[in-house]
Design a protein around this motif. Structure first.
Motif, PDB file in Angstrom:
ATOM      1  N   ALA A  64      10.835  -8.328  -0.218  1.00 44.30           N
ATOM      2  CA  ALA A  64      10.026  -7.361  -0.462  1.00 44.30           C
ATOM      3  C   ALA A  64      10.246  -6.062  -0.721  1.00 44.30           C
ATOM      4  O   ALA A  64       9.525  -5.295  -1.457  1.00 44.30           O
ATOM      5  CB  ALA A  64       8.453  -7.570   0.727  1.00 44.30           C
ATOM      6  N   LEU A  65      11.081  -5.297   0.359  1.00 41.67           N
ATOM      7  CA  LEU A  65      11.457  -4.152   0.142  1.00 41.67           C
ATOM      8  C   LEU A  65      12.177  -3.690  -1.099  1.00 41.67           C
ATOM      9  O   LEU A  65      11.910  -2.674  -1.766  1.00 41.67           O
ATOM     10  CB  LEU A  65      12.354  -3.810   1.357  1.00 41.67           C
ATOM     11  N   VAL A  66      12.919  -4.745  -1.627  1.00 40.79           N
ATOM     12  CA  VAL A  66      13.563  -4.596  -2.906  1.00 40.79           C
ATOM     13  C   VAL A  66      12.681  -4.686  -4.163  1.00 40.79           C
ATOM     14  O   VAL A  66      12.726  -3.850  -5.118  1.00 40.79           O
ATOM     15  CB  VAL A  66      14.710  -5.738  -3.123  1.00 40.79           C
ATOM     16  N   ALA A  67      11.692  -5.510  -4.117  1.00 38.88           N
ATOM     17  CA  ALA A  67      10.729  -5.600  -4.977  1.00 38.88           C
ATOM     18  C   ALA A  67       9.823  -4.185  -5.034  1.00 38.88           C
ATOM     19  O   ALA A  67       9.735  -3.669  -6.229  1.00 38.88           O
ATOM     20  CB  ALA A  67       9.639  -6.710  -4.793  1.00 38.88           C
ATOM     21  N   LEU A  68       9.668  -3.737  -4.136  1.00 37.96           N
ATOM     22  CA  LEU A  68       8.823  -2.284  -4.085  1.00 37.96           C
ATOM     23  C   LEU A  68       9.779  -1.251  -4.658  1.00 37.96           C
ATOM     24  O   LEU A  68       9.475  -0.353  -5.317  1.00 37.96           O
ATOM     25  CB  LEU A  68       8.520  -1.961  -2.556  1.00 37.96           C
ATOM     26  N   ALA A  69      10.867  -1.475  -4.174  1.00 35.60           N
ATOM     27  CA  ALA A  69      11.923  -0.443  -4.878  1.00 35.60           C
ATOM     28  C   ALA A  69      11.908  -0.484  -6.380  1.00 35.60           C
ATOM     29  O   ALA A  69      12.005   0.456  -7.100  1.00 35.60           O
ATOM     30  CB  ALA A  69      13.181  -0.528  -4.137  1.00 35.60           C
ATOM     31  N   LEU A  70      12.015  -1.711  -6.622  1.00 42.04           N
ATOM     32  CA  LEU A  70      12.140  -2.015  -8.357  1.00 42.04           C
ATOM     33  C   LEU A  70      10.823  -1.373  -8.924  1.00 42.04           C
ATOM     34  O   LEU A  70      10.944  -0.831 -10.066  1.00 42.04           O
ATOM     35  CB  LEU A  70      12.250  -3.470  -8.545  1.00 42.04           C
TER      36      LEU A  70
ATOM     37  N   LEU B  75       0.759  -1.293   0.108  1.00 39.37           N
ATOM     38  CA  LEU B  75      -0.161  -0.019   0.121  1.00 39.37           C
ATOM     39  C   LEU B  75       0.831   1.190   0.074  1.00 39.37           C
ATOM     40  O   LEU B  75       0.366   2.262  -0.350  1.00 39.37           O
ATOM     41  CB  LEU B  75      -0.949  -0.085   1.218  1.00 39.37           C
ATOM     42  N   LEU B  76       1.929   1.189   0.350  1.00 42.50           N
ATOM     43  CA  LEU B  76       2.995   2.243   0.364  1.00 42.50           C
ATOM     44  C   LEU B  76       3.109   2.852  -1.247  1.00 42.50           C
ATOM     45  O   LEU B  76       3.463   3.842  -1.248  1.00 42.50           O
ATOM     46  CB  LEU B  76       4.365   2.001   0.993  1.00 42.50           C
TER      47      LEU B  76
ATOM     48  N   GLY C 183      17.030  15.705   5.959  1.00 43.91           N
ATOM     49  CA  GLY C 183      15.624  15.662   5.784  1.00 43.91           C
ATOM     50  C   GLY C 183      14.916  15.255   7.251  1.00 43.91           C
ATOM     51  O   GLY C 183      15.653  15.091   8.308  1.00 43.91           O
ATOM     52  N   ASP C 184      13.829  15.112   7.421  1.00 42.47           N
ATOM     53  CA  ASP C 184      13.019  14.796   8.679  1.00 42.47           C
ATOM     54  C   ASP C 184      11.990  13.850   8.105  1.00 42.47           C
ATOM     55  O   ASP C 184      11.563  13.514   6.920  1.00 42.47           O
ATOM     56  CB  ASP C 184      12.706  16.079   9.307  1.00 42.47           C
ATOM     57  N   ILE C 185      10.982  13.601   9.103  1.00 47.38           N
ATOM     58  CA  ILE C 185       9.958  12.765   8.834  1.00 47.38           C
ATOM     59  C   ILE C 185       8.663  13.570   8.370  1.00 47.38           C
ATOM     60  O   ILE C 185       8.350  14.910   8.386  1.00 47.38           O
ATOM     61  CB  ILE C 185       9.539  11.883  10.135  1.00 47.38           C
ATOM     62  N   GLY C 186       7.976  13.148   7.301  1.00 51.02           N
ATOM     63  CA  GLY C 186       6.751  13.899   6.716  1.00 51.02           C
ATOM     64  C   GLY C 186       6.585  13.270   5.077  1.00 51.02           C
ATOM     65  O   GLY C 186       7.477  12.821   4.424  1.00 51.02           O
ATOM     66  N   GLY C 187       5.509  13.317   4.888  1.00 52.81           N
ATOM     67  CA  GLY C 187       5.030  12.628   3.707  1.00 52.81           C
ATOM     68  C   GLY C 187       4.704  11.101   3.731  1.00 52.81           C
ATOM     69  O   GLY C 187       5.032  10.556   4.647  1.00 52.81           O
ATOM     70  N   PRO C 188       3.897  10.623   2.800  1.00 54.81           N
ATOM     71  CA  PRO C 188       3.408   9.266   2.745  1.00 54.81           C
ATOM     72  C   PRO C 188       4.579   8.193   3.081  1.00 54.81           C
ATOM     73  O   PRO C 188       4.457   7.068   3.426  1.00 54.81           O
ATOM     74  CB  PRO C 188       2.786   9.328   1.331  1.00 54.81           C
ATOM     75  N   SER C 189       5.837   8.482   2.422  1.00 60.00           N
ATOM     76  CA  SER C 189       7.068   7.245   2.667  1.00 60.00           C
ATOM     77  C   SER C 189       7.497   7.425   3.999  1.00 60.00           C
ATOM     78  O   SER C 189       8.317   6.539   4.202  1.00 60.00           O
ATOM     79  CB  SER C 189       8.033   7.862   1.568  1.00 60.00           C
ATOM     80  N   THR C 190       6.761   8.100   5.065  1.00 61.84           N
ATOM     81  CA  THR C 190       7.778   8.228   6.303  1.00 61.84           C
ATOM     82  C   THR C 190       7.338   6.680   6.921  1.00 61.84           C
ATOM     83  O   THR C 190       8.183   6.519   7.923  1.00 61.84           O
ATOM     84  CB  THR C 190       6.833   9.367   7.108  1.00 61.84           C
ATOM     85  N   ILE C 191       6.321   6.085   6.877  1.00 61.18           N
ATOM     86  CA  ILE C 191       6.033   4.774   7.299  1.00 61.18           C
ATOM     87  C   ILE C 191       7.319   3.774   7.123  1.00 61.18           C
ATOM     88  O   ILE C 191       7.513   2.864   7.906  1.00 61.18           O
ATOM     89  CB  ILE C 191       4.650   4.114   6.733  1.00 61.18           C
ATOM     90  N   LEU C 192       7.886   4.019   5.990  1.00 58.43           N
ATOM     91  CA  LEU C 192       9.044   3.246   5.620  1.00 58.43           C
ATOM     92  C   LEU C 192      10.257   3.336   6.567  1.00 58.43           C
ATOM     93  O   LEU C 192      10.762   2.585   6.991  1.00 58.43           O
ATOM     94  CB  LEU C 192       9.756   3.407   4.259  1.00 58.43           C
TER      95      LEU C 192
END
Length: 532
Positions: free
Chosen positions: A146-152, A41-42, A454-463
């Motif tokens: 799974a993390l590598v697959a998401l990155a690809l 969902l990310l 950078g800091d936390i913020g944005g949808p990608s922060t959950i990563l």
């Protein structure tokens, strides 16, 4: 050394969710489904489409992370054993206490309470859930895969955006690769791709991988592919963090290998830059701008310096507890120099032109210092430093094991003799698990370096939360993140802690214990475990 064999009294919950025809390796990862759902969902576009402001809350991945936390805590309660070591419980409790103090001292409770919930989600609850759910090396490598697959996937979308000029706006052209995150979160794709790249490099560098040449080749191929979208993100902070992290991983894996690889990369870079065409002119300019941040900074760098100055001024005003959670935007104008612009321009990737306000100092350490003061630095930043020290200490201990490579080779030979498929059986799980340590340490290093820019913020922060959870699993987990024993060889969970994984009171593994016994797949104990 006593062999660990599952008992008949243990009743796994995960196989009940997936019936018998499902492959044992899939059944073995059923407890990780909520975690995989967060990663999937990310990649979903933010609610509202490309024109959304990407505030970072209310995304599908955030909702899935809530389910992940509930699932992990329910699983831990159902197991009936103490899920955390005293060190892990103390470290996370200290971070939560510091955040509560910062929220109590905030001037605007309506802003502080949502900020407290967000900080607890990212730095306490989700990392704890990952620590509880990742049981052994099989789980760890499944999450890394799974993390590598998401990155690809994200990287592929980003490359397509660059080639078709459908990305975010950069220097007047819509060529900036942002993936599915949109122009409002230009760091999203770069963050995902960098995490996948670090994970792939760690899997490729693990010692004893001669028995798993296919895994090493696949990891190297993925790392090479991910370099392209990372470059096309035009994110200087991600470039710096990735370069420093991968260099550190090379030296952690071996000094001689690191020197050889760095020499080869230097020669390759010279060849590529010397033969580059007009299409890389912007990349070269972006790279050269890194060395000009003091002599001739652009407006984005100037804004960052002024925001840093404002954060330092807030801390000097309230050195102990800061200005309170989510207090930076309200105090920014009274502390920022006049050189600060009104916002940053964003456009492209399906979104219209808009001006985003600058609501954070784009430096996580200064954000903590300004909003939480010395209390936050000691509890939150100090916890990150302790996590890194513990991860490095355990990685050093694993590399110092004299039997690590021999055990990996013996397990791989047994796997081959039994005719097991690639990636299955005892051999796949008995390969030296230094790859897990390198990946966990690398992801944590990347975050700590990137926090300078950078800091936390944005949808990608959950990563960020997932990466901290993997690092905590390696550094603080009660059990050895290694292969499985007889139970793992049959595809069934281990009974060591009553919840399907090493870590119970009788588990001999762990950072301070001896290695677990690895049994060949054809041994009588393995067959007996399969019948049970």
């Amino acid at each position: 050394m006593r062999e660990s064999v599952p008992t008949a009294s243990w009743a796994p919950a995960a196989p009940a969710l997936l019936p018998h025809p499902v492959h044992p390796r899939v059944r073995g990862h059923a407890h990780l489904l909520p975690l995989f759902a967060v990663l999937v969902l990310l990649a979903a576009p933010p609610p509202g489409g490309a024109a959304a402001d990407g505030g970072g809350t209310g995304t599908l991945a955030d909702a899935a992370s809530g389910v992940l936390v509930l699932w992990a805590f329910a699983t831990a309660l159902r197991s009936g054993v103490r899920p955390l070591t005293p060190r892990a419980a103390g470290l996370f409790a200290l971070a939560a206490g510091g955040l509560a103090v910062a929220a109590a001292g905030a001037g605007d409770p309506s802003q502080a309470l949502p900020g407290l919930a967000r900080y607890l989600q990212i730095f306490v609850l989700v990392p704890l859930a990952v620590l509880l759910l990742v049981r052994d090396r099989r789980d760890f490598t499944a999450v890394l895969g799974a993390l590598v697959a998401l990155a690809l996937v994200e990287g592929g979308v980003g490359v397509h955006q660059y080639l078709t000029a459908t990305g975010a706006s950069y220097m007047g052209e819509d060529i900036r690769a942002v993936g599915t995150f949109g122009a409002s979160d230009i760091m999203g794709m770069a963050t995902v791709v960098a995490h996948g790249l670090v994970a792939a490099v760690a899997l490729a560098l693990a010692p004893g991988a001669r028995a798993r040449r296919g895994q090493r080749a696949a990891a190297l191929a993925c790392a090479a592919l991910l370099l392209v979208p990372l470059a096309l993100s035009f994110s200087r902070g991600a470039w710096i963090a990735t370069a420093l992290t991968c260099t550190a991983l090379l030296f952690l894996a071996g000094v001689r290998r690191a020197l050889r690889v760095l020499a080869a990369l230097l020669a390759l870079t010279v060849v590529l830059v010397g033969g580059a065409g007009a299409g890389t002119a912007m990349l070269q300019e972006r790279l050269s701008s890194i060395t000009k941040v003091t002599d001739a900074p652009d407006q984005s760098v100037t804004d960052r310096y002024t925001l840093w100055s404002a954060a330092a001024g807030m801390w000097r005003e309230s050195p102990v507890t800061g200005v309170g959670l989510k207090g930076f935007p309200a105090h920014r104008d009274s502390h920022a120099p006049l050189a600060l612009s009104s916002g940053s321009d964003t456009a492209g990737a399906g979104a219209a032109f808009r001006r985003q306000p600058l609501l954070s100092p784009h430096n996580m350490y200064l954000l903590v210092l300004s909003e939480q003061g010395l209390v936050g630095v000691c509890t939150l930043v100090g916890g990150w430093a302790a996590l890194l020290a513990l991860a490095l200490r355990r990685l050093h201990r694993e590399r110092a094991r004299p039997d690590a490579d021999a055990a990996a080779a013996a397990a791989a030979a047994a796997d081959t003799a039994a005719g097991a498929g690639a990636g299955a059986g005892a051999g796949a799980n008995a390969v030296s698990h230094t790859d897990c340590g390198l990946a966990a340490t690398g992801l944590l290093l990347w975050l700590l370096v990137d926090f300078f820019y950078g800091d936390i913020g944005g949808p990608s922060t959950i990563l960020t939360a997932l990466a901290l959870g993997l690092a905590a699993r390696w550094a603080l987990g009660r059990a050895d993140t290694a292969g499985t024993d007889a139970a793992g060889a049959t595809g069934e969970p281990d009974a060591g802690d009553g919840r399907g994984g090493p870590g119970g009171p009788d588990d001999p593994g762990g950072p301070d214990g001896p290695a677990r016994v690895q049994l060949p797949p054809g041994s009588p104990r393995v067959r007996e475990a399969a019948r049970r």
